[in-house]
Design a protein around this motif. Structure first.
Motif, mmCIF file in Angstrom:
data_model
loop_
_atom_site.group_PDB
_atom_site.id
_atom_site.type_symbol
_atom_site.label_atom_id
_atom_site.label_comp_id
_atom_site.label_asym_id
_atom_site.label_seq_id
_atom_site.Cartn_x
_atom_site.Cartn_y
_atom_site.Cartn_z
ATOM 1 N N ASP A 6 37.514 44.122 16.914
ATOM 2 C CA ASP A 6 37.042 43.433 18.117
ATOM 3 C C ASP A 6 37.947 42.260 18.471
ATOM 4 N N LYS A 7 38.424 41.550 17.458
ATOM 5 C CA LYS A 7 39.324 40.417 17.701
ATOM 6 C C LYS A 7 40.657 40.892 18.261
ATOM 7 N N LEU A 8 41.155 41.990 17.710
ATOM 8 C CA LEU A 8 42.410 42.549 18.220
ATOM 9 C C LEU A 8 42.247 43.027 19.656
ATOM 10 N N LEU A 9 41.152 43.719 19.932
ATOM 11 C CA LEU A 9 40.870 44.179 21.296
ATOM 12 C C LEU A 9 40.783 42.994 22.253
ATOM 13 N N PHE A 10 40.144 41.917 21.837
ATOM 14 C CA PHE A 10 39.997 40.707 22.641
ATOM 15 C C PHE A 10 41.361 40.167 23.072
ATOM 16 N N VAL A 11 42.264 40.002 22.106
ATOM 17 C CA VAL A 11 43.591 39.433 22.405
ATOM 18 C C VAL A 11 44.419 40.401 23.245
#
Length: 104
Positions: free
Chosen positions: A3-8
């Motif tokens: 989710d953090k990777l998708l966010f960035v």
């Protein structure tokens, strides 16, 4: 972590406002801003470590030719962003290209 990777990656692909980014990821604008600035250096360091970070500073045409040696096709992806001009006339002249003249 995904989710953090998708966010960035979502931010860098679409460049939404922090209001939109927060809405998409169920957080307030200030938290979206904070998280982006916390996660971006981690993404950058990871890409450098994995030798996946593209080199983006080319000073001369020869540097570009060297960087593209052996490349058959080049695709350029660019996003046009609004630029807020200063109200001060002398500062406006610094950024004036002269391309948008009135036809008389």
């Amino acid at each position: 972590m995904a989710d953090k990777l998708l966010f960035v990656l979502y931010y860098y692909k679409t460049y939404p406002t922090f209001d939109v980014l927060g809405t998409q990821f169920n957080m307030v604008r200030s938290k979206a801003h904070e998280n982006l600035h916390k996660l971006s250096p981690i993404l950058y360091d990871t890409l450098v470590y994995l030798d996946l970070m593209p080199y983006r500073e080319l000073g001369t045409p020869d540097d570009l030719k060297t960087a593209l040696h052996g490349v058959d096709r080049l695709i350029i992806d660019a996003t046009e962003r609004a630029y807020h001009r200063s109200q001060e006339a002398s500062k406006q002249r610094e950024h004036y290209s002269g391309k948008k003249n009135d036809i008389r």
